[in-house]
Design an enzyme around this catalytic site. Sequence first.
Site, PDB file in Angstrom:
ATOM      1  N   ASP A  59       0.839  -1.201   0.000  1.00  0.00           N
ATOM      2  CA  ASP A  59       0.000   0.000   0.000  1.00  0.00           C
ATOM      3  C   ASP A  59       0.878   1.257   0.000  1.00  0.00           C
ATOM      4  OD1 ASP A  59       0.838  -0.231   2.612  1.00  0.00           O
ATOM      5  OD2 ASP A  59      -1.138  -0.028   3.520  1.00  0.00           O
ATOM      6  N   LYS A  67      -1.060  -9.383   2.952  1.00  0.00           N
ATOM      7  CA  LYS A  67      -0.328  -8.915   4.135  1.00  0.00           C
ATOM      8  C   LYS A  67      -1.216  -7.927   4.879  1.00  0.00           C
ATOM      9  CE  LYS A  67       3.331  -5.944   3.825  1.00  0.00           C
ATOM     10  NZ  LYS A  67       2.842  -4.791   4.594  1.00  0.00           N
ATOM     11  N   GLU A  89       9.395  -4.193  10.461  1.00  0.00           N
ATOM     12  CA  GLU A  89       9.782  -2.901   9.876  1.00  0.00           C
ATOM     13  C   GLU A  89      10.339  -1.960  10.940  1.00  0.00           C
ATOM     14  OE1 GLU A  89       6.954  -1.029   7.257  1.00  0.00           O
ATOM     15  OE2 GLU A  89       8.167   0.795   7.108  1.00  0.00           O
ATOM     16  N   GLU A 114      -1.294  -5.461   8.741  1.00  0.00           N
ATOM     17  CA  GLU A 114      -0.477  -4.892   9.810  1.00  0.00           C
ATOM     18  C   GLU A 114      -1.079  -5.191  11.178  1.00  0.00           C
ATOM     19  OE1 GLU A 114       0.169  -0.714   9.047  1.00  0.00           O
ATOM     20  OE2 GLU A 114       0.964  -1.104   7.042  1.00  0.00           O
TER      21      GLU A 114
HETATM   22  O1  KIV Z   1       3.599  -1.109   1.595  1.00  0.00           O
HETATM   23  C1  KIV Z   1       4.784  -1.474   1.636  1.00  0.00           C
HETATM   24  O2  KIV Z   1       5.594  -1.222   0.738  1.00  0.00           O
HETATM   25  C2  KIV Z   1       5.211  -2.228   2.811  1.00  0.00           C
HETATM   26  C3  KIV Z   1       6.673  -2.456   2.996  1.00  0.00           C
HETATM   27  C4  KIV Z   1       7.316  -1.213   3.443  1.00  0.00           C
HETATM   28  C5  KIV Z   1       6.942  -3.599   3.898  1.00  0.00           C
HETATM   29  O3  KIV Z   1       4.397  -2.624   3.593  1.00  0.00           O
END
Ligand code: KIV
Length: 297
Positions: free
Chosen positions: A54, A123, A192, A125
């Site tokens: 994102d 993915k 991160e 968070e």
């Molecule tokens: O959105 C993204 O690019 C990410 C990375 C920084 C891990 O989540």
Amino acid sequence: MSVHVPAEGDRPVTTATFRARKAASERIVMLTAYDASSARLVDAAGVDAILVGDSLGMTVLGYDSTLPVTMDDMTRATFAVTRVARHALVVADLPFMSYQASAQDALRNAGRLMSEGGAGAVKLEGGAHVAETVRRLVAAGIPVMGHVGLTPQSIHQLGGYRVQAKDAPAAERLLDDCRALQDAGAFAVVLECIPAELASLASAELAIPTIGIGAGAGCDGEVQVFHDLLGLGDFTPRHAKRYAELGEAVVSAVAAYAADVRAGTFPGEEQTTHMDAVALGELRARRAGSVRRISGG
Ligand code: KIV
């Protein structure tokens, strides 16, 4: 430590490959891509996974955070990437508020990234507080990558883009979060912007691979943002290294194009198609006739 470059006939990367890489102590390489042209290049370079992050909110859409990114933005970008990626596992980010309100939202939206976007995994968070959601997604057959430490969707709560979990209690909470994600069935977790020592500890404690960004060299893999690595942005975070200056190359190429157009040297003979002499003669005769008719001559 060995390096894996795809060979002819190499099988596509799956979540099982992630597990095998960790078992073999082979590091996992992940990079973002947000469209077909960048994904084709990244895939050809032999990365193991492409993250449709994102972060496209900043790199592609010009926002100053990831918060305005929508499911439509993510689905369209994921679709473009999966159209061309032949080798890498494509992981798509669930954007802000697409999974936080309920497990139903998470299932519907993750399902959309898989069925419409063609992603191989999603993915999201968060740590222990999203573990139940991860469990539900995994039970539905959706592979999930976790993401802890600096979680950009919570930037207003974190108070800025800074290194997380620097003291012992916060570091312990992060390890507990990682464990909760693993127990819920996540196949990997992004760490991160956390101290390298903590990332190494997490990598040693967990059975699933850790993928670092700003987390030192002790993770099982690394993820970076395409634009940061290639010099395409005007700011490079400390955790990134510029492997090329494509921004400068693009500006000078476009400036050369503009100069050629203004000077009349582009397009040249090589880029030009000519009309057959007979057809041109006939056209001229027809035009002359029509000009005479219009002027009454
Ligand atoms: O959105 C993204 O690019 C990410 C990375 C920084 C891990 O989540």
